[in-house]
Write a protein that holds these residues in place. Sequence first.
Motif, PDB file in Angstrom:
ATOM      1  N   GLN A  73       0.847  -0.806   0.122  1.00  0.00           N
ATOM      2  CA  GLN A  73      -0.218  -0.163  -0.118  1.00  0.00           C
ATOM      3  C   GLN A  73       1.046   1.466   0.096  1.00  0.00           C
ATOM      4  O   GLN A  73      -0.013   2.318  -0.134  1.00  0.00           O
ATOM      5  CB  GLN A  73      -1.204  -0.072   1.373  1.00  0.00           C
ATOM      6  N   ALA A  74       2.083   1.338   0.035  1.00  0.00           N
ATOM      7  CA  ALA A  74       2.805   2.242   0.618  1.00  0.00           C
ATOM      8  C   ALA A  74       3.100   2.476  -0.924  1.00  0.00           C
ATOM      9  O   ALA A  74       3.258   3.994  -1.512  1.00  0.00           O
ATOM     10  CB  ALA A  74       4.174   1.919   0.722  1.00  0.00           C
ATOM     11  N   GLU A  75       3.744   1.179  -2.102  1.00  0.00           N
ATOM     12  CA  GLU A  75       3.532   1.323  -3.172  1.00  0.00           C
ATOM     13  C   GLU A  75       2.374   1.943  -4.191  1.00  0.00           C
ATOM     14  O   GLU A  75       2.779   3.132  -4.717  1.00  0.00           O
ATOM     15  CB  GLU A  75       4.130  -0.163  -3.892  1.00  0.00           C
ATOM     16  N   ASN A  76       1.112   1.784  -3.533  1.00  0.00           N
ATOM     17  CA  ASN A  76      -0.044   2.154  -4.975  1.00  0.00           C
ATOM     18  C   ASN A  76      -1.524   1.865  -3.587  1.00  0.00           C
ATOM     19  O   ASN A  76      -1.336   0.667  -2.767  1.00  0.00           O
ATOM     20  CB  ASN A  76      -0.148   1.361  -5.344  1.00  0.00           C
ATOM     21  N   PRO A  77      -1.953   3.213  -2.855  1.00  0.00           N
ATOM     22  CA  PRO A  77      -2.989   2.507  -1.699  1.00  0.00           C
ATOM     23  C   PRO A  77      -4.171   1.816  -1.937  1.00  0.00           C
ATOM     24  O   PRO A  77      -5.010   1.430  -1.197  1.00  0.00           O
ATOM     25  CB  PRO A  77      -3.267   3.668  -1.098  1.00  0.00           C
ATOM     26  N   ASP A  78      -4.210   1.656  -3.442  1.00  0.00           N
ATOM     27  CA  ASP A  78      -5.227   1.237  -4.173  1.00  0.00           C
ATOM     28  C   ASP A  78      -5.086  -0.577  -3.442  1.00  0.00           C
ATOM     29  O   ASP A  78      -6.792  -1.173  -4.151  1.00  0.00           O
ATOM     30  CB  ASP A  78      -5.826   1.092  -5.426  1.00  0.00           C
ATOM     31  N   ILE A  79      -4.276  -0.579  -3.297  1.00  0.00           N
ATOM     32  CA  ILE A  79      -4.163  -2.277  -3.202  1.00  0.00           C
ATOM     33  C   ILE A  79      -5.094  -3.153  -2.411  1.00  0.00           C
ATOM     34  O   ILE A  79      -4.440  -2.274  -0.637  1.00  0.00           O
ATOM     35  CB  ILE A  79      -2.872  -2.491  -3.389  1.00  0.00           C
ATOM     36  N   TYR A  80      -5.972  -3.757  -1.835  1.00  0.00           N
ATOM     37  CA  TYR A  80      -6.257  -3.960  -0.796  1.00  0.00           C
ATOM     38  C   TYR A  80      -6.558  -5.757  -0.875  1.00  0.00           C
ATOM     39  O   TYR A  80      -7.224  -5.758   1.045  1.00  0.00           O
ATOM     40  CB  TYR A  80      -8.016  -3.652  -0.263  1.00  0.00           C
TER      41      TYR A  80
END
Length: 266
Positions: A73-80
Amino acid sequence: MTERRSKMAFRLLTAMTAAALLCAGCAGGKNGEEPESLTQTEKGTDSAWKEQPKSGIAGETAADTAVDFEALQAENPDIYAWLYIPGTGIDDPLLQSPEADDYYETHNASGEPDQGGALYTELANLKNMCDFNTVIHGKSDGGNGLFADLYRFADPDFFEQHEDVYLYLDGNLLTYTVFAAYERENTSLIRSYDFTYGSGCEQFLKDLYESRQMGKNLREGWEEMTPYHFLITLTTESQGDPNRQFVVVAALVGDAAGEIDRTVEW
């Protein structure tokens, strides 16, 4: 293993044994047995597929439980979430964009423009996986896309021998059993059925079981599905007909943290 990947340990999952069965209306595993935990389950029966390099943002793979949501999520906060299907090359992050439902049709998991896209859900689906049917999209892209291996479930032998799907959330592991794989009209499931009401859920199940077409695979013992179950439907474009899509439907049988629940409205 890279230095970054070596730091990744999904601490909450490595010590888990059998995932707890859902309460109040959720299905049990095949023949009423509890599903095995990921650490007890054979992680892919085909060595050729197990040897494939992984393409996660940080080189991670759920096959060795190396999923670090903080790093992702630090790379892409859309990952859940993270989707892992043993016996296939499907071992990738799951995203949802706040900008547009189809954003990850044309962007990869890093958020960069990429026609290969990423695995994603639409805004109509909750990210806590408590919907009746969470629809997960991915491209097959002529056999080279992230969901190209989804078509392995079209083979009756593969379908019979591979039933497990694992979905990681931050602090939870969900286990699903694949019970259907077939082609359908290339229309949006989210827009075709109102999954927020029991009647829409019933209609989806009715259409799934009553429609007859060549090549549909159904697992015995799952005919009594209800709106009180929790499903995921993995969908990709048909490899032979642009007017069709291929879907794999799986039911939740294990909720390790005991967090999956909802009230069904009619």
